[in-house]
Enzyme design. Structure first.
Site, short mmCIF file in Angstrom:
data_model
loop_
_atom_site.label_atom_id
_atom_site.label_comp_id
_atom_site.label_asym_id
_atom_site.label_seq_id
_atom_site.Cartn_x
_atom_site.Cartn_y
_atom_site.Cartn_z
CE LYS A 19 -1.01 0.11 4.97
NZ LYS A 19 -0.07 -0.99 5.31
NE ARG A 94 -2.32 1.17 13.84
CZ ARG A 94 -1.31 0.31 13.96
NH1 ARG A 94 -0.27 0.42 13.20
NH2 ARG A 94 -1.34 -0.64 14.87
NE ARG A 138 11.00 -5.84 3.79
CZ ARG A 138 9.93 -5.06 3.95
NH1 ARG A 138 9.21 -4.69 2.91
NH2 ARG A 138 9.58 -4.66 5.14
NE ARG A 172 12.24 -2.62 7.55
CZ ARG A 172 11.10 -2.06 7.19
NH1 ARG A 172 11.01 -1.42 6.05
NH2 ARG A 172 10.04 -2.16 7.95
NE ARG A 183 4.64 -4.77 10.70
CZ ARG A 183 5.25 -4.42 9.56
NH1 ARG A 183 6.32 -5.09 9.17
NH2 ARG A 183 4.81 -3.43 8.85
#
Ligand SMILES: [Zn+2]
Length: 226
Positions: A19, A94, A138, A172, A183
């Protein structure tokens, strides 16, 4: 601008749904600003007044921003002259309480002439497995920050950055399986109840968020009508 153009847009989707990327594409194409609550908070925190100090303290402690403050800051941002032609909210609201409070603020009588109400809510849909694959594989070049992915985009020569020739890469710290799963759970528990709320208002359009970025952007282009 054609009359069907939607310009007050909310972009929803689970973490890793793309998004942020699609908000940026849309922002560029439409020439209107895209921002997340995080962007606004970081902006406010750079100030020097009492509010800036409060917000900075919240960020530093990693605390959630109380709804009332979130809505007040969002309202302030949206009614800035540069955002009165339209806006893209990246991942806000949210939760349901925020969605309701935001509607109330945007549709209040004192702002009626600005036409700031939400026109369209885009929901990027991606399966959990896809998000997990996308996020935990990633990594980035330590030097030039070019993004790579274990499954989808390795450098042409293994271990050497295509762009700068760098040999060091970083990940990360929160791109782990456990973090991603938690999450996703949080999204389902806290944010997903916003979806039927917008659906009942006739604002929701679902978009298949799997596949290459430009393919998803094209689907969004047709819906938004630019
Ligand atoms: Zn590099």
């Amino acid at each position: 601008m054609p009359e069907t153009l939607k310009r007050n847009i909310v972009m929803m989707g689970a973490p890793g749904s793309g998004k942020g990327t699609q908000s940026a594409v849309l922002s560029e194409k439409l020439g209107i600003n895209a921002f997340s609550m995080g962007d606004i908070l970081r902006g406010v925190a750079r100030g020097t007044d009492e509010e800036a100090r409060q917000v900075k303290a919240l960020i530093d402690k990693g605390n959630m921003v109380p709804d009332q403050l979130a809505i007040r800051l969002m309202e302030k941002e949206l009614f800035k002259p540069e955002n009165q032609n339209g806006y893209i909210l990246d991942g806000f609201p949210r939760e349901l309480s925020q969605a309701k409070a935001l509607d109330k603020a945007l549709n209040s009588r004192k702002y009626a002439k600005y036409n700031m109400g939400i026109d369209l809510v885009l929901l990027l849909q991606v399966p959990d497995d896809y998000v997990i694959d996308r996020i935990i594989g990633r990594y980035a070049c330590a030097k030039c920050h070019t993004l790579y992915h274990e499954k989808f985009k390795q450098p042409h020569v293994f271990g050497i950055c295509d762009v700068c020739g760098g040999k060091e890469f970083t990940r990360r710290a929160d791109d782990t399986f456990e973090t991603v799963v938690s999450r996703l759970r949080l999204f389902r528990r806290v944010t997903a109840p916003v979806i039927p709320y917008y659906e009942m208002k006739g604002l929701l359009v679902c978009v298949d968020g799997t596949g290459p970025i430009d393919v998803v952007s094209e689907k969004i282009r047709k819906i938004v009508g630019y």
